[in-house]
Write a protein that holds these residues in place. Sequence first.
Motif, PDB file in Angstrom:
ATOM      1  N   CYS A   1      -1.455   4.349   6.561  1.00 36.23           N
ATOM      2  CA  CYS A   1      -0.028   4.440   6.874  1.00 36.23           C
ATOM      3  C   CYS A   1       0.198   5.049   8.252  1.00 36.23           C
ATOM      4  O   CYS A   1      -0.685   5.687   8.819  1.00 36.23           O
ATOM      5  CB  CYS A   1       0.684   5.267   5.816  1.00 36.23           C
TER       6      CYS A   1
ATOM      7  N   ARG B   1      -3.616   5.735   1.481  1.00 40.53           N
ATOM      8  CA  ARG B   1      -3.093   5.763   0.122  1.00 40.53           C
ATOM      9  C   ARG B   1      -3.654   4.585  -0.675  1.00 40.53           C
ATOM     10  O   ARG B   1      -4.052   3.580  -0.110  1.00 40.53           O
ATOM     11  CB  ARG B   1      -1.569   5.664   0.140  1.00 40.53           C
TER      12      ARG B   1
ATOM     13  N   PRO C   1       5.878   5.286  -0.803  1.00 40.75           N
ATOM     14  CA  PRO C   1       5.051   6.296  -1.493  1.00 40.75           C
ATOM     15  C   PRO C   1       5.761   6.858  -2.720  1.00 40.75           C
ATOM     16  O   PRO C   1       6.975   6.995  -2.742  1.00 40.75           O
ATOM     17  CB  PRO C   1       4.868   7.390  -0.433  1.00 40.75           C
TER      18      PRO C   1
ATOM     19  N   PRO D   1       1.984  11.649  -4.044  1.00 41.73           N
ATOM     20  CA  PRO D   1       2.146  11.156  -2.668  1.00 41.73           C
ATOM     21  C   PRO D   1       0.956  10.388  -2.109  1.00 41.73           C
ATOM     22  O   PRO D   1       1.077   9.756  -1.072  1.00 41.73           O
ATOM     23  CB  PRO D   1       2.407  12.428  -1.860  1.00 41.73           C
ATOM     24  N   ASN D   2      -0.193  10.413  -2.798  1.00 43.23           N
ATOM     25  CA  ASN D   2      -1.339   9.652  -2.318  1.00 43.23           C
ATOM     26  C   ASN D   2      -1.363   8.231  -2.884  1.00 43.23           C
ATOM     27  O   ASN D   2      -2.321   7.496  -2.677  1.00 43.23           O
ATOM     28  CB  ASN D   2      -2.649  10.377  -2.645  1.00 43.23           C
ATOM     29  N   LYS D   3      -0.293   7.827  -3.585  1.00 43.88           N
ATOM     30  CA  LYS D   3      -0.161   6.471  -4.109  1.00 43.88           C
ATOM     31  C   LYS D   3       1.160   5.877  -3.651  1.00 43.88           C
ATOM     32  O   LYS D   3       2.092   6.598  -3.303  1.00 43.88           O
ATOM     33  CB  LYS D   3      -0.245   6.468  -5.635  1.00 43.88           C
ATOM     34  N   ALA D   4       1.227   4.534  -3.648  1.00 44.39           N
ATOM     35  CA  ALA D   4       2.433   3.860  -3.162  1.00 44.39           C
ATOM     36  C   ALA D   4       2.577   2.504  -3.830  1.00 44.39           C
ATOM     37  O   ALA D   4       1.642   1.996  -4.454  1.00 44.39           O
ATOM     38  CB  ALA D   4       2.365   3.690  -1.645  1.00 44.39           C
TER      39      ALA D   4
END
Length: 108
Positions: free
Chosen positions: A40, A46, A70, A75-78
């Motif tokens: 990103c 992510r 996100p 927050p490490n996935k989207a």
Amino acid sequence: MPKKDRTDQVPSRDFPRPQEGEIICVVKKMLGAEHIIIACLDGKERTARIPGRMRKKTWIKEGDVILAAPWDFQPNKADVVYKYMNDEIKKLIEEKVISRDVIDQLRG
């Protein structure tokens, strides 16, 4: 009967710009089972999920520029929101939403 004038350009379709809570990313790796790793613009990598409405209609491959949202609670996935085409990427660069250097660096 006069012929129709075919010199009219195809009207350019409107495409989404990043809104609040969305970020432009580049696909780094395909994981399978509708999951991908994305790099990103905020400097984070992510794990993203391709939603069901896009799975069979929009084909995503490594190096594609996408718009992702996100997750608030992880927050490490989207989630993937939209895949930009080449002409849309050029328009984003012209409008100074992103720079060519950043896209090349993320793809790099």
